[in-house]
Motif scaffolding. Structure first.
Motif, short mmCIF file in Angstrom:
data_model
loop_
_atom_site.label_atom_id
_atom_site.label_comp_id
_atom_site.label_asym_id
_atom_site.label_seq_id
_atom_site.Cartn_x
_atom_site.Cartn_y
_atom_site.Cartn_z
N PRO A 87 31.95 73.61 17.58
CA PRO A 87 31.09 73.31 18.74
C PRO A 87 30.00 72.29 18.42
CG PRO A 87 31.56 75.66 18.68
CD PRO A 87 32.12 75.06 17.40
N ILE A 88 29.38 72.36 17.25
CA ILE A 88 28.35 71.39 16.89
C ILE A 88 28.96 70.01 16.70
CG2 ILE A 88 26.71 70.68 15.09
CD1 ILE A 88 25.88 73.61 14.86
N HIS A 89 30.11 69.93 16.06
CA HIS A 89 30.78 68.64 15.87
C HIS A 89 31.09 68.02 17.23
CE1 HIS A 89 34.26 66.30 13.73
NE2 HIS A 89 33.45 65.50 14.38
N ALA A 90 31.62 68.82 18.16
CA ALA A 90 31.94 68.31 19.49
C ALA A 90 30.67 67.83 20.21
CB ALA A 90 32.64 69.39 20.32
N LEU A 91 29.58 68.59 20.09
CA LEU A 91 28.31 68.16 20.69
C LEU A 91 27.80 66.88 20.03
CD1 LEU A 91 26.55 71.62 21.07
CD2 LEU A 91 27.15 70.06 22.94
N TYR A 92 27.97 66.80 18.71
CA TYR A 92 27.54 65.60 17.99
C TYR A 92 28.29 64.36 18.47
CZ TYR A 92 26.47 62.39 14.19
OH TYR A 92 26.06 61.28 13.47
N LEU A 93 29.59 64.51 18.68
CA LEU A 93 30.38 63.39 19.19
C LEU A 93 29.87 62.95 20.56
CD1 LEU A 93 33.97 64.54 18.14
CD2 LEU A 93 32.59 62.73 17.08
N ARG A 94 29.57 63.92 21.41
CA ARG A 94 29.01 63.59 22.74
C ARG A 94 27.64 62.94 22.60
NH1 ARG A 94 29.00 68.89 26.06
NH2 ARG A 94 27.81 67.55 27.46
N TRP A 95 26.82 63.45 21.66
CA TRP A 95 25.48 62.90 21.43
C TRP A 95 25.58 61.45 20.96
CZ3 TRP A 95 22.96 61.27 16.90
CH2 TRP A 95 21.58 61.08 17.01
N MET A 96 26.49 61.17 20.03
CA MET A 96 26.66 59.80 19.53
C MET A 96 27.09 58.87 20.67
SD MET A 96 25.81 59.26 16.44
CE MET A 96 26.48 57.61 16.43
N GLU B 78 20.12 63.20 29.26
CA GLU B 78 21.36 63.72 28.68
C GLU B 78 21.23 63.87 27.17
OE1 GLU B 78 26.11 62.55 28.41
OE2 GLU B 78 24.82 61.45 29.79
N LEU B 79 20.60 62.90 26.52
CA LEU B 79 20.36 62.98 25.07
C LEU B 79 19.53 64.21 24.72
CD1 LEU B 79 19.53 59.36 23.85
CD2 LEU B 79 21.36 60.85 23.02
N ILE B 80 18.45 64.42 25.45
CA ILE B 80 17.58 65.57 25.19
C ILE B 80 18.34 66.87 25.39
CG2 ILE B 80 15.49 66.80 25.96
CD1 ILE B 80 14.99 64.19 24.35
N ASP B 81 19.15 66.94 26.45
CA ASP B 81 19.94 68.13 26.71
C ASP B 81 20.92 68.41 25.56
OD1 ASP B 81 20.90 70.31 28.47
OD2 ASP B 81 22.72 69.09 28.59
N LEU B 82 21.60 67.37 25.10
CA LEU B 82 22.55 67.54 23.98
C LEU B 82 21.82 67.96 22.71
CD1 LEU B 82 24.86 64.51 24.72
CD2 LEU B 82 25.56 66.92 24.71
N GLU B 83 20.64 67.38 22.46
CA GLU B 83 19.88 67.76 21.27
C GLU B 83 19.46 69.23 21.34
OE1 GLU B 83 16.82 64.76 21.16
OE2 GLU B 83 18.24 63.25 20.43
N ARG B 84 19.06 69.70 22.50
CA ARG B 84 18.69 71.11 22.67
C ARG B 84 19.90 72.02 22.42
NH1 ARG B 84 14.97 69.94 27.86
NH2 ARG B 84 13.06 69.54 26.71
N LYS B 85 21.06 71.60 22.92
CA LYS B 85 22.28 72.39 22.71
C LYS B 85 22.65 72.43 21.24
CE LYS B 85 24.20 71.78 27.31
NZ LYS B 85 25.20 71.11 28.14
N ILE B 86 22.54 71.29 20.56
CA ILE B 86 22.85 71.24 19.12
C ILE B 86 21.90 72.15 18.36
CG2 ILE B 86 22.80 69.75 17.07
CD1 ILE B 86 23.92 67.51 18.97
N VAL C 90 21.20 64.37 13.59
CA VAL C 90 20.58 64.31 14.91
C VAL C 90 19.06 64.35 14.77
CG1 VAL C 90 20.27 65.56 17.10
CG2 VAL C 90 22.56 65.25 16.15
N ALA C 91 18.56 65.23 13.90
CA ALA C 91 17.11 65.32 13.69
C ALA C 91 16.54 64.02 13.14
CB ALA C 91 16.79 66.47 12.75
N ASP C 92 17.32 63.32 12.34
CA ASP C 92 16.87 62.05 11.74
C ASP C 92 16.73 60.96 12.79
OD1 ASP C 92 16.28 60.19 9.56
OD2 ASP C 92 18.28 59.39 9.96
N THR C 93 17.55 60.96 13.81
CA THR C 93 17.51 59.96 14.88
C THR C 93 17.23 58.56 14.35
OG1 THR C 93 16.68 61.71 16.33
CG2 THR C 93 16.66 59.50 17.20
#
Length: 106
Positions: free
Chosen positions: A14-23, A42-50, A67-70
């Motif tokens: 799930p985190i990998h899938a969210l990361y792909l969406r975040w990227m 959308e970015l903020i929402d994905l970061e909260r989910k991750i 993601v935290a490094d941004t």
């Protein structure tokens, strides 16, 4: 079959899938001139989910660190920089949606 090849063939966590969406969203946000507010939301929402998703693999922790490094925010001390560099090594060879230039500096 090698361990690295097996990792690539498994369905993303799930985190990998969210990361792909975040990227994907981050890339669209960085390239977009039209609707940055909706993409930013959308970015903020994905970061909260991750953040809210419990890691199940070492790679999941590495995705969270990236993601935290941004793009370089985790640089106030050598420990943070080292964690980001280690995270990049951990996800090397794992599909991330990043260009080769962004995937690894090492």
């Amino acid at each position: 079959m090698s361990e690295d090849k097996t990792k690539l063939e498994q369905a993303p966590t799930p985190i990998h899938a969210l990361y792909l969406r975040w990227m994907d969203c981050r890339n669209r946000y960085n390239d977009n001139d039209g609707e940055p507010d909706s993409l930013f939301d959308e970015l903020i929402d994905l970061e909260r989910k991750i953040l809210a998703t419990r890691p199940t693999t070492v790679e999941d922790y590495a995705f969270k660190i990236l993601v935290a490094d941004t793009d370089g925010d985790m640089n106030t001390n050598t420990f943070q920089v080292g964690m980001v560099e280690e995270a990049k090594v951990v996800v090397a060879g794992v599909p991330t949606g990043q260009s080769e230039a962004l995937k690894l500096d090492a």
